[in-house]
Design a protein around this motif. Structure first.
Motif, PDB file in Angstrom:
ATOM      1  N   GLU A 390       0.812  -1.214   0.000  1.00 29.35           N
ATOM      2  CA  GLU A 390       0.000   0.000   0.000  1.00 29.35           C
ATOM      3  C   GLU A 390       0.844   1.263   0.000  1.00 29.35           C
ATOM      4  O   GLU A 390       0.529   2.236  -0.664  1.00 29.35           O
ATOM      5  CB  GLU A 390      -0.923   0.001   1.218  1.00 29.35           C
ATOM      6  N   MET A 393       1.992   2.007  -3.360  1.00 32.97           N
ATOM      7  CA  MET A 393       0.854   2.272  -4.226  1.00 32.97           C
ATOM      8  C   MET A 393       0.333   3.683  -4.024  1.00 32.97           C
ATOM      9  O   MET A 393       0.164   4.425  -4.981  1.00 32.97           O
ATOM     10  CB  MET A 393      -0.234   1.261  -3.899  1.00 32.97           C
ATOM     11  N   THR A 394       0.091   4.065  -2.770  1.00 30.20           N
ATOM     12  CA  THR A 394      -0.467   5.396  -2.550  1.00 30.20           C
ATOM     13  C   THR A 394       0.522   6.454  -3.000  1.00 30.20           C
ATOM     14  O   THR A 394       0.141   7.485  -3.525  1.00 30.20           O
ATOM     15  CB  THR A 394      -0.820   5.626  -1.075  1.00 30.20           C
ATOM     16  N   LEU A 397       0.188   6.738  -6.632  1.00 29.18           N
ATOM     17  CA  LEU A 397      -1.039   7.435  -7.018  1.00 29.18           C
ATOM     18  C   LEU A 397      -0.894   8.931  -6.815  1.00 29.18           C
ATOM     19  O   LEU A 397      -1.301   9.727  -7.651  1.00 29.18           O
ATOM     20  CB  LEU A 397      -2.224   6.928  -6.196  1.00 29.18           C
ATOM     21  N   THR A 398      -0.309   9.336  -5.685  1.00 33.51           N
ATOM     22  CA  THR A 398      -0.214  10.777  -5.427  1.00 33.51           C
ATOM     23  C   THR A 398       0.750  11.435  -6.390  1.00 33.51           C
ATOM     24  O   THR A 398       0.551  12.576  -6.786  1.00 33.51           O
ATOM     25  CB  THR A 398       0.268  11.097  -3.996  1.00 33.51           C
TER      26      THR A 398
END
Lengths: 404, 411
Positions: A390, A393-394, A397-398
């Motif tokens: 995670e 991943m985050t 994404l950001t």
């Protein structure tokens, strides 16, 4: 608003709203779990909430306030005005138990929502804090519900049979006596609908996409981030612009070109086109990361006689590994979830990717639970990857759109 | 005083650096140009051409040569077909070597000639849809069956040229005329704007709310944050079909729940009735993309200096005042950038609506219209015209975006 800054008004009003939220939540939860009707009632909820909220600000002993809530809930049930209206499938014990649960769900959170509130006049601070705590509680329930319910329905539907679904669409209780037959739709998808092959195709197409994307975007991103050359600014804007071109606009000429060249219905064609859709994103993300790396380390390398390419290979890339993991994951997600190109370019069932395979299940001849089982099969791997990694991943994404 | 400004002009080092930069960028530029720039130009080209789906496969001459045994008389049958229904075929010709032992005795068709066992025919120009059959008496020495089989296996080389509408010089403005004249286009544009504006704003507001919820540390914050990203991470096809299942008028749980709760009398056709379907696809858009705005807003919130809030506490600011007068101005930059980005992406969105309603029940947005025109109506030219309109809108939006971006982020 000033008029509301009184404990004896704020307490009951927030209490009533909270009771309404809780009775709807509990009613929906019971319906989704058992299929039986537990209808939230407006009047009963308001009375229960008003009484509990009032007790909370009036009585300092928290247990006494809890007791008031339980007594009011049971009394309302007794006179038929209960906050939850049960149908005949609930016997007396269940009704009492659920009423007590509801009273607890109203009373216990209200204890923290309404803490610091006195019976008399309140400061603006105390009032707004209470409102914010109410909204926070509501927000957690609201967001959890809207996210969890669709995924719950997806998983549960995939384990039902068609008759069970038509009989009572709300009944998601699992008939454990069916044992392994619960997974019949998955078994059929794997054996008769070739989903094992689609999974494999999707997997290697996505991995190849990630590798090709990184291969092209790492040097490009480094050049844009670090090297000075004419047109650098235009270039970094151009990347963003291309990132914004809608896929459907490109898909049409690509379809035409592929039809003429004979690349339609080939995995090669898909592997050629996927990286191109992700390279601009990856390039944009990576150049942001490269900019953030300290220049001094690279300059030290240059001073020690390494060439630029050696510096990139020996210093920058190892430092950027976490960033590349983020970008790689993000690209994997895009490729795994991609639907439009696969849908337009693949017609031959032996070459389907997973998303294309699911699209082919959407017909009236194939039962719903197969479609949902397909959806679960496509969702689980990406979710597992996401939960396991995670952090990357985050971050991916950001970094994907704008620097935050 | 001596001039201490940096040296002007480009030294050898700078030139080498620029060369390296272009070297590193070249593969990317080449591949992106090939797959993005060329298709974009192609779209403009096609939008001025009367192309339909059928024109994509260039028509080729079709021929069949067969030997038939009609009792006492053998026949050689030649068939020549021009499969194109609109275009004539020029220089149609055929070449085949007859098997040993087969001799033609009848009159050859016009344009045909024998040279040893080689039969070559030149049919000149075939009309559109021409399907011609020629029969020539033949004589077979030896086993007729054997000769028939040999004839079937004989290699026929046929040529014929149909001018391809994609590459010839026929241009038309019909695609655009047709697009703008119908009332449909303006309704599509209106629907697109509704979907884009409300989808974007909704996702922003809901995302802001979610970010406010999670902008504090408590146990389970990480889990909730991961959970709230689920709608965005899951494959669109999986969640779209789940929504269809959930809101199905006959076997959907949502309808059953509403009826049970006494909110509605009968089944509601969420994705099939006219104003409701558009609202539903917009809600889906908000549901699916609030995680993205939530993530950005949360990242920005966590980078706000806490000193400011402490100072405000000392001055006795209330929580709402702190949010409105301190947090909001700090978030305005990211909110405006996000709004424009999401606006562009929502405008470009195709998959979601295509999967949910297929563009029916008043949900046809511009991108779905491209698909409908090009594949459902088979008019590729018209689809390309819609795509050109989308691209023009996009240019306007990105102009706005870059102006905001340079103000907010100094890009």
């Amino acid at each position: 608003m000033k008029i509301l800054h009184k404990g004896y008004l704020t307490g009951p009003i927030i209490g009533a709203l909270w009771a309404l939220v809780m009775s709807v939540t509990l009613g929906v939860a019971i319906s989704f779990a058992t299929g039986a009707a537990a209808k939230p009632a407006l009047i009963g909820s308001l009375i229960l909430g008003l009484a509990t909220g009032f007790a909370r600000v009036r009585i300092t002993n928290r247990w006494a306030a809890d007791a008031v809530a339980v007594i009011v809930a049971l009394a309302l049930m007794a006179v038929g005005l209960g906050a939850l209206q049960f149908d005949d499938s609930f016997n007396f014990v269940w009704r009492v138990a659920l009423s007590v649960v509801l009273a607890g769900a109203v009373s216990i959170p209200l204890n923290s929502i309404l803490r610091e509130l006195r019976f008399g006049a309140l400061t603006r601070h105390q009032f707004e804090d209470a409102v914010i705590r109410f909204l926070t509680g509501f927000g957690y329930i609201f967001f959890t519900a809207i996210v969890v319910i669709p995924f719950y329905v997806m998983v549960m539907t995939s384990m039902k049979s068609q008759q069970q679904l038509m009989l009572n669409p709300l009944d998601f209780s699992i008939d454990l006596s069916r044992g392994w037959h619960l997974f019949d739709s998955y078994y059929e998808l794997m054996t008769q609908f070739h989903f094992g092959r689609y999974l494999w195709t999707s997997f290697y197409v996505s991995v190849l996409t990630v590798l090709l994307t990184l291969l092209f975007s790492v040097p490009g991103a480094y050049a844009v981030a670090r090297l000075r050359f004419r047109g650098q600014k235009v270039f970094s804007r151009g990347i963003l612009l291309i990132y914004m071109v809608p896929m459907i606009v490109l898909a049409l000429p690509i379809y035409i070109a592929y039809s003429m060249v004979g690349l339609r219905n080939s995995i090669l064609g898909i592997v050629m086109i996927y990286p191109v859709t992700t390279i601009p994103v990856a390039l944009y993300m990576l150049q942001g990361y490269f900019r953030g790396l300290p220049v001094e380390v690279e300059e030290a390398g240059l001073m020690d006689g390494l060439s630029r390419l050696k510096v990139i290979w020996k210093i920058t890339l190892p430092l950027a590994l976490p960033a590349m993991a983020s970008v790689g994951l993000y690209v994997f997600m895009i490729a795994w979830n991609e639907f439009l190109l696969a849908f337009m370019l693949l017609d031959d069932p032996s070459k389907f990717t997973l998303t294309r395979g699911i699209a082919s299940l959407n017909s009236s001849e194939i039962p719903r639970q197969h479609l949902m089982a397909g959806a679960v099969i496509a969702t689980v791997p990406i979710m597992a990857l996401f939960l396991g990694l995670e952090r990357f991943m985050t971050r991916g994404l950001t970094a994907g759109a704008v620097k935050g | 005083m001596t001039d201490i400004s940096p040296p002007k002009g480009r030294g050898a080092l700078a030139r080498r650096e620029a060369r390296l930069a272009w070297g590193l960028l070249f593969p990317t530029i080449a591949i992106v140009a090939l797959v993005v720039i060329v298709p974009l130009l192609a779209i403009f080209w096609i939008s001025f051409k009367p192309v339909t789906l059928g024109d994509l496969r260039p028509a080729e001459i079709r021929t069949r040569v067969a030997l038939r045994d009609r009792g006492d008389q053998a026949l050689l049958e030649l068939r020549v077909i021009n499969p194109s229904r609109e275009q004539e075929m020029r220089n149609a010709a055929l070449n085949v070597t007859l098997p040993e032992g087969v001799a033609l005795t009848g009159d050859l068709p016009q344009g045909c000639a024998m040279d040893g066992q080689d039969l070559s025919c030149d049919f000149g120009t075939l009309e559109a849809g021409a399907n011609e059959r020629f029969r020539v008496d033949a004589q077979v020495n030896g086993d007729t069956r054997e000769a028939e089989r040999a004839m079937r296996d004989a290699k026929v080389t046929a040529t014929g040229h149909v001018s391809n509408v994609l590459t010839n010089s026929t241009f038309t403005l019909d695609n655009f005329r047709q697009l703008f004249s119908g009332s449909e286009f303006w309704s599509v544009l209106g629907i697109t704007l509704f979907y884009t504006v409300f989808g974007t704003l909704g996702a922003l507001v809901v995302g802001l709310f979610a970010a406010l919820l999670l902008n504090k540390s408590f146990r389970g914050q990480g889990i909730l944050r991961g959970l709230y990203l689920f709608p965005y991470v899951a494959p669109v096809i999986a969640v779209a079909f789940t929504w269809i299942t959930l809101f199905d008028p006959y076997s959907g749980s949502a309808n059953a729940l509403l009826v049970q709760m006494g909110v509605s009398e009968g089944a509601i056709n969420f994705f099939g009735a006219k104003p409701l379907a558009l609202i539903m696809v917009t809600v889906f858009e908000i549901w699916r993309y609030f995680p993205l705005s939530f993530l950005f807003i949360l990242a920005r919130m966590q980078s706000i200096d806490t000193d400011m809030y402490e100072a405000a506490d000392m001055d006795g600011a209330s929580p709402f005042q702190k949010f409105w007068y301190l947090s909001m101005p700090q978030l305005l930059g990211i909110l405006s950038v996000l709004f424009l980005l999401r606006f562009i992406w929502t405008f470009n969105k195709f998959d979601d609506i295509f999967l949910l309603t297929g563009g029916n029940a008043g949900t046809r947005v511009l991108t779905v219209n491209v698909y409908e025109q090009a594949f459902a109506v088979s008019n590729i030219g018209a689809g390309a015209a819609v795509a050109v309109v989308i691209f023009a809108c996009l240019l306007v939006f990105s102009g706005l975006f870059f102006r905001t971006m340079s103000r907010e982020e100094g890009l």
